[in-house]
Design an enzyme around this catalytic site. Structure first.
Site, PDB file in Angstrom:
ATOM      1  N   GLY A  31      -3.241  12.000   7.635  1.00 47.40           N
ATOM      2  CA  GLY A  31      -2.389  12.394   6.467  1.00 47.40           C
ATOM      3  C   GLY A  31      -0.939  12.170   6.985  1.00 47.40           C
ATOM      4  O   GLY A  31      -0.486  11.574   7.789  1.00 47.40           O
ATOM      5  N   SER A  48       3.982   7.479  12.780  1.00 46.90           N
ATOM      6  CA  SER A  48       2.498   7.072  12.691  1.00 46.90           C
ATOM      7  C   SER A  48       1.802   7.365  14.110  1.00 46.90           C
ATOM      8  O   SER A  48       2.324   7.537  15.312  1.00 46.90           O
ATOM      9  CB  SER A  48       2.433   5.637  12.815  1.00 46.90           C
ATOM     10  OG  SER A  48       1.188   5.161  12.851  1.00 46.90           O
ATOM     11  N   GLY A  49       0.502   7.875  13.916  1.00 44.38           N
ATOM     12  CA  GLY A  49      -0.221   8.238  14.864  1.00 44.38           C
ATOM     13  C   GLY A  49      -0.102   9.506  15.929  1.00 44.38           C
ATOM     14  O   GLY A  49      -0.521   9.534  16.917  1.00 44.38           O
ATOM     15  N   GLU A  79       1.170   4.789   6.049  1.00 47.27           N
ATOM     16  CA  GLU A  79       1.315   4.804   4.593  1.00 47.27           C
ATOM     17  C   GLU A  79       2.716   4.881   3.782  1.00 47.27           C
ATOM     18  O   GLU A  79       2.992   5.360   2.582  1.00 47.27           O
ATOM     19  CB  GLU A  79       0.547   5.987   4.238  1.00 47.27           C
ATOM     20  CG  GLU A  79      -0.906   6.073   4.281  1.00 47.27           C
ATOM     21  CD  GLU A  79      -1.797   4.907   3.588  1.00 47.27           C
ATOM     22  OE1 GLU A  79      -1.219   4.112   2.969  1.00 47.27           O
ATOM     23  OE2 GLU A  79      -3.048   5.003   4.177  1.00 47.27           O
TER      24      GLU A  79
HETATM   25 ZN   LIG Z   1      -5.240   9.001   4.879  1.00 40.34          ZN
END
Ligand SMILES: [Zn+2]
Length: 221
Positions: A31, A48-49, A79
């Protein structure tokens, strides 16, 4: 001149991520969350991550509306394209939460829409939540599909993936997350009990009008 970075917005991303995990609305690194500061037009987004409980203020990535990095050393959420596309298209949105909750994901893996079955859902989210066509995570196509399925509503499902909620601020986006997940849970349970009543369009309009123009009439209703 260097843009003014807001520590309050950095903290908002961190606190919201922890809240999502606490409420079992997402786990691990999955998310992503972003917020738009209207004073500077800067977007604060999860790196990210990274696991939500390990993120510190310096890890938050700050972007301009075109996606250029203004502050930070981490890679922004995969995203990011999706977040940028929504801020570009929707003037009313200042916070976005993409999460992987259980019950709404159960609908998202089947491509089923969540209809208007409860008052709080109609007041806050819209007439329904529909599912965006599948595309690979992080792709421009997913950004496009998400935006088109979101329309003017406050939430959208991503096929075989999860859910996305938006709000005028982070408080509202988080509330949308909770109400969508709760309504999806009720919808799934109701299938075992019998046929649930879908609120007709005309009633939806009346409820939304009440919520918009006479919020005092629906204080806790
Ligand atoms: Zn997702």
């Amino acid at each position: 001149m260097k843009a003014k970075i807001s520590e309050a917005y950095q903290k908002l991303i961190i606190d919201t991520g922890r809240e999502l995990c606490q409420q079992n609305l997402t786990i691990g690194t999955w998310g992503n969350i972003s917020a738009l500061d209207p004073d500077t037009d800067l977007i604060y987004i999860k790196p990210s991550g990274m696991e939500y409980n390990k993120i510190e203020t310096r890890d938050i990535v700050v972007l301009d509306k075109q996606g250029k990095m203004v502050e930070g050393f981490r890679k922004p959420s995969m995203e990011t394209l999706m977040h940028l596309a929504i801020y570009k298209a929707r003037d009313d949105v200042r916070a976005i939460i993409h999460y992987h909750p259980i019950y709404s994901s159960a609908l998202a893996v089947t491509g089923v829409s969540l209809p208007a079955i409860s008052e709080d859902f109609v007041q806050l989210v819209g007439d329904k939540v529909v599912c965006a066509a599948y595309a690979l995570p992080g792709s421009e196509e997913l950004a496009k599909n998400t935006l088109s399925a979101l329309g003017k509503r406050k939430a959208v499902f991503l096929l075989n993936h999860g859910t996305l909620a938006v709000g005028r601020d982070m408080k509202e986006a988080l509330k949308v997350c909770e109400v969508v997940e709760k309504t999806a849970h009720i919808y799934i349970l109701s299938k075992k009990v019998g046929k649930c009543r879908i609120i007709p369009e005309e009633e939806i309009r009346k409820i939304q009008d009440l919520a918009k123009n006479y919020p005092e009439k629906l204080p806790d209703g």
